[in-house]
Design an enzyme around this catalytic site. Structure first.
Site, PDB file in Angstrom:
ATOM      1  N   ARG A 208       0.836  -1.203   0.000  1.00 21.13           N
ATOM      2  CA  ARG A 208       0.000   0.000   0.000  1.00 21.13           C
ATOM      3  C   ARG A 208       0.873   1.257   0.000  1.00 21.13           C
ATOM      4  O   ARG A 208       0.613   2.224  -0.730  1.00 21.13           O
ATOM      5  CB  ARG A 208      -0.935   0.003   1.218  1.00 21.13           C
ATOM      6  CG  ARG A 208      -2.130  -0.927   1.080  1.00 21.13           C
ATOM      7  CD  ARG A 208      -3.125  -0.728   2.195  1.00 21.13           C
ATOM      8  NE  ARG A 208      -2.722  -1.363   3.434  1.00 21.13           N
ATOM      9  CZ  ARG A 208      -3.110  -2.589   3.831  1.00 21.13           C
ATOM     10  NH1 ARG A 208      -3.908  -3.310   3.060  1.00 21.13           N
ATOM     11  NH2 ARG A 208      -2.718  -3.096   4.982  1.00 21.13           N
ATOM     12  N   CYS A 333      -3.584 -13.415  -4.436  1.00 23.44           N
ATOM     13  CA  CYS A 333      -3.411 -14.059  -3.132  1.00 23.44           C
ATOM     14  C   CYS A 333      -3.782 -15.538  -3.213  1.00 23.44           C
ATOM     15  O   CYS A 333      -3.981 -16.190  -2.188  1.00 23.44           O
ATOM     16  CB  CYS A 333      -4.227 -13.349  -2.057  1.00 23.44           C
ATOM     17  SG  CYS A 333      -6.007 -13.398  -2.321  1.00 23.44           S
TER      18      CYS A 333
END
Length: 389
Positions: A208, A333
Site C-alpha cells: 500500500r 493471493c
C-alpha cells in the site's frame, strides 16, 4: 526420566521428503488407529529417523513434520519456545510496533508452527487453526499468546472445510468488537475474526505504501478495493483523486469511513468489476494508476488453469482503462498460483493488448509473513508493480 516412545509412521520411500507436508499416499497406513493430531516419529522405508510431527490419517496431508532433530520433543515447552521466537522476530528484529499495531504474529510453517496462524489487530489476537495437532495444543497456545500480549482478547476459529478435512471440532468464542488499527501513520477500521469482512489485510501493508508513492499526482482506480486501503494511502500521499470498486456494499461503507478517518476524499462504488470496467470503457474513462487486488480465486489444484484465465481476463480489461505511461499494481493471493505462472499471465496480457509492460518490482506479503525455504506455498501473495506504455 525418558519420555515414552512415540508411535512410528513409516514412509513408503527411503528418500528424504524435503517438505514438511507428507501426503497420505506417501505413508504406510499404521496398524493401530491414532487420534487426529497425534505426535509421532517418522521413519523412512529403511527404518531411519526422518522427523517428528503431527499425524492425521483422515487428512490428505497425513503428516506435518515439525522437527528433524531426534532429541527435540514436541510438547508444551516446544510450542512456547516457537511462539516466543515468532514474537521476537516481529518485535525485536522487524520492530513492527514502530510501524503498525496490525501484523501477523505466527505464519504457520514460516515460523515452524505448521497449521497455526495468528494475526494481531491492535489489542485483539485472531487465532486460526489449520491442523488438528495444533488444536490439541490450544491451551498452551492461548496462554503463551496472552503472556506476550498482556490484556489482549483472543478469538479462535477454524474454517468449516478445514475442520472436515482435519477431523476436529472447533467451538469458536465470540468475536471481538470492531477496532481501529494503524499503519504508517494512517488509521483503518477492522473487525477481527470476520474473515473476508475484516476490512483490513496486513499482508499488503508495505505494498500500500509503495503504490501510494508511485501514485502521487495521478488519478487512481482501486479495483476489488475491499476497505479502500490502497485508495486511502494514495490520496494521503498526494494522488489527484481515487475511485474504489468492490462487489461488497457493506465493506464499501468501511472504506468510506476509512477515508473520513484519514481526512481524504475518495469515491467508492459497488459493482461487479467486469461490468463496472466495461461501462467505464464505453464512457472512454481512463486512470493513471490502477491497482487490482481480487480475493483468492481457488483452493483446488485442479482449478489453477481456470484461475489464471480469470486473472488474464481481469488484467486485460483493466489495461483498457489505464492511460499510456500508467502504473499497474496487479496482485494474486491465490497460493496455488505460482509467481512464474502469474508473471507469464502478465506477459500474455501485454501481448494480447499490444501494450509494453515494464515489471518494476515483484513483491509479496510483508516480512511478518516469513516463508520457510522448503515451503514455497507459504509465499501466497504476489504483488507485481508495473509501468504500462
Amino acid at each position: 526420566m525418558n519420555a515414552p516412545a512415540l508411535p512410528v509412521i513409516r514412509l513408503k520411500s527411503d528418500r528424504t521428503p524435503g517438505h514438511p507436508w507428507i501426503w497420505s499416499a506417501q505413508v504406510v497406513k499404521p496398524a493401530d488407529r491414532l487420534p487426529p493430531g497425534s505426535v509421532v516419529d517418522v521413519e523412512d522405508a529403511k527404518g531411519r529417523f526422518v522427523g517428528r510431527g503431527f499425524w492425521n490419517g483422515h487428512a490428505r496431508v497425513a503428516l506435518r513434520l515439525l522437527t528433524t532433530r531426534p532429541d527435540e520433543r514436541i510438547d508444551d515447552g516446544w510450542i512456547a519456545a516457537r511462539l516466543a521466537r515468532a514474537v521476537e522476530l516481529r518485535r525485536e528484529l522487524l520492530r513492527l510496533d514502530e510501524v503498525s499495531d496490525a501484523w501477523r504474529v505466527v505464519h504457520s510453517e514460516g515460523d515452524g508452527l505448521s497449521g497455526l496462524v495468528v494475526d494481531r489487530y491492535a489489542n485483539h489476537l485472531v487465532v486460526e487453526y489449520f491442523a488438528a495437532g495444533m488444536w490439541r495444543f490450544r491451551e498452551t497456545i492461548h496462554a503463551e499468546l496472552l503472556r506476550h500480549f498482556p490484556g489482549a482478547s483472543l478469538y479462535w476459529f477454524a474454517e468449516q472445510h478445514v475442520q472436515r478435512q482435519e477431523s476436529f471440532d472447533v467451538r469458536s468464542n465470540e468475536a471481538p468488537a470492531a477496532v481501529d488499527v494503524h499503519e504508517h501513520g494512517l488509521a483503518f477500521h477492522a473487525a477481527p475474526g470476520l474473515g473476508h469482512k475484516t476490512g483490513f489485510f496486513a499482508d499488503q501493508r508495505e505494498n500500500r505504501r509503495g503504490f501510494a508513492a508511485l501514485a502521487r499526482g495521478r488519478r487512481v482506480l482501486d479495483l476489488c478495493c475491499n476497505a479502500g486501503g490502497f485508495a486511502v494511502h494514495a490520496m494521503k500521499a498526494g494522488a489527484l483523486e481515487a475511485t474504489g470498486v468492490d462487489a461488497d456494499a457493506a465493506i464499501l461503507e468501511v472504506a468510506r469511513e476509512n477515508a473520513r478517518m484519514n481526512g481524504v476524499t475518495a469515491r467508492f462504488e459497488q459493482g461487479d468489476v467486469f461490468e463496472w470496467l466495461r461501462a467505464a470503457i464505453e464512457r472512454g474513462e481512463t486512470w493513471d494508476a490502477v491497482v487490482l487486488d481480487p480475493p483468492k480465486l481457488t483452493r483446488d489444484r485442479n482449478q489453477v488453469i481456470n484461475a489464471l484465465k480469470k486473472y488474464f481476463a481481469m488484467n486485460r480489461t483493466a489495461l483498457d482503462v489505464l492511460a499510456p505511461g500508467g502504473i499497474l499494481l496487479t496482485c494474486s493471493c491465490t497460493g496455488l498460483v505460482g509467481e512464474a505462472d502469474f508473471l507469464e499471465m502478465i506477459r500474455r496480457v501485454a501481448l494480447n493488448a499490444g501494450r509494453d509492460i515494464q515489471v518494476l518490482d515483484v513483491a509479496g506479503a510483508g516480512p511478518d509473513h516469513p516463508v520457510a525455504s522448503n515451503v514455497p506455498e507459504n509465499r501466497y501473495l504476489k504483488a507485481v508493480f508495473c509501468r504500462v506504455a
